[in-house]
Write an enzyme that holds these catalytic residues in place. Structure first.
Site, PDB file in Angstrom:
ATOM      1  N   CYS A  88      -2.250  -0.725   7.476  1.00  0.00           N
ATOM      2  CA  CYS A  88      -1.279   0.651   7.250  1.00  0.00           C
ATOM      3  C   CYS A  88      -1.500   1.242   8.801  1.00  0.00           C
ATOM      4  O   CYS A  88      -0.306   1.759   9.186  1.00  0.00           O
ATOM      5  CB  CYS A  88      -1.766   1.332   6.427  1.00  0.00           C
ATOM      6  SG  CYS A  88      -1.463   0.464   4.678  1.00  0.00           S
ATOM      7  N   HIS A 141       0.612  -1.143   0.014  1.00  0.00           N
ATOM      8  CA  HIS A 141      -0.182  -0.053   0.002  1.00  0.00           C
ATOM      9  C   HIS A 141       0.989   1.105   0.137  1.00  0.00           C
ATOM     10  O   HIS A 141       2.142   1.286   0.333  1.00  0.00           O
ATOM     11  CB  HIS A 141      -0.933  -0.027   1.333  1.00  0.00           C
ATOM     12  CG  HIS A 141      -1.960  -1.052   1.265  1.00  0.00           C
ATOM     13  ND1 HIS A 141      -3.072  -0.870   1.929  1.00  0.00           N
ATOM     14  CD2 HIS A 141      -2.228  -2.014   0.295  1.00  0.00           C
ATOM     15  CE1 HIS A 141      -3.878  -2.018   1.835  1.00  0.00           C
ATOM     16  NE2 HIS A 141      -3.253  -2.675   0.732  1.00  0.00           N
ATOM     17  N   GLU A 188       1.059   3.734   2.039  1.00  0.00           N
ATOM     18  CA  GLU A 188       1.530   4.009   3.164  1.00  0.00           C
ATOM     19  C   GLU A 188       2.799   3.341   3.804  1.00  0.00           C
ATOM     20  O   GLU A 188       3.638   3.865   4.007  1.00  0.00           O
ATOM     21  CB  GLU A 188       0.637   3.917   4.458  1.00  0.00           C
ATOM     22  CG  GLU A 188      -0.903   4.736   3.901  1.00  0.00           C
ATOM     23  CD  GLU A 188      -1.970   4.092   3.476  1.00  0.00           C
ATOM     24  OE1 GLU A 188      -3.060   4.411   3.917  1.00  0.00           O
ATOM     25  OE2 GLU A 188      -1.643   3.419   2.487  1.00  0.00           O
TER      26      GLU A 188
END
Length: 165
Positions: free
Chosen positions: A86, A53, A55
Site C-alpha cells: 500500500c 486492501h 488503501e
C-alpha cells in the site's frame, strides 16, 4: 475535533463495513481540498484479491474521481499503518500526506517495521502522521480478532460435542 480526527472517523466507518462482512476491519479515505474523493475497506477475502486492501480500494476510487492515476495534493487516512504494498501504491499516486491510526508492528511500512517514506533512495516522499485516534482503531482490531477466536472456539466445541454422540 481536528480535521485529522474528522477524516479518521470516516476511515473508521469504512473499517466497520469491512468487519461487518468478515474482513479485517481496516478502512481508508482519500481527501482532496477537504472533500472525500475515495473510500475503501479491506476486501481481499471476499474478492479473492490480495491487493484489495482498504488503501488500494480508496486510491482506485480517488483516481477514477480525478481521472488520473496521480493524486497530488491528496491525503489518505487509514485506520492501520500501511503495508509495503500500500505504501508503494501511495508513492506511485504521489500523495502529499498519509495519516494512520494504529501502528502495525508486523507489517507496517510507515515507521513500525520499515519507513519507506523516509527512504532517501526512493523518489517520492510524503508527510506521514500516525496515532490519530489510535486507541479507537486498535480497539476495532482487538474486538474483531477476539470475536474470531470466540467463533473458532465455538466451532471446536460444537465439533467435539458431535463427535461424542
Amino acid at each position: 475535533m481536528s480535521t485529522d480526527q474528522f477524516f479518521m472517523r470516516e476511515a473508521i466507518a469504512e473499517a466497520k463495513l469491512a468487519g461487518a462482512v468478515g474482513e479485517v476491519p481496516v478502512g481508508a479515505v482519500v481527501v482532496k481540498d477537504g472533500v472525500i474523493i475515495g473510500r475503501g475497506f479491506n476486501q481481499p477475502i471476499a474478492s479473492h484479491d490480495p491487493t484489495a486492501h482498504a488503501e488500494v480500494q480508496a486510491l482506485r476510487q480517488a483516481a477514477q474521481a480525478l481521472g488520473n492515476y496521480r493524486l497530488p495534493g491528496c491525503e489518505l487516512y487509514v485506520t492501520l499503518e500501511p503495508c509495503v504494498m500500500c505504501s508503494g501504491a501511495m508513492m506511485h499516486a504521489r500523495l502529499s500526506r498519509i495519516v494512520f491510526g494504529a501502528h502495525d508492528f508486523k507489517t507496517g511500512a510507515c515507521g513500525s517495521i520499515l519507513d519507506l517514506f523516509k527512504e532517501e533512495k526512493l523518489n517520492h516522499h510524503a508527510e506521514v502522521v500516525g496515532d490519530v485516534l489510535a486507541d479507537e482503531c486498535v480497539q476495532l482490531l482487538k474486538d474483531f480478532f477476539a470475536q474470531r477466536r470466540r467463533e473458532a472456539l465455538e466451532l471446536r466445541n460444537a465439533a467435539g460435542d458431535q463427535s461424542v454422540s
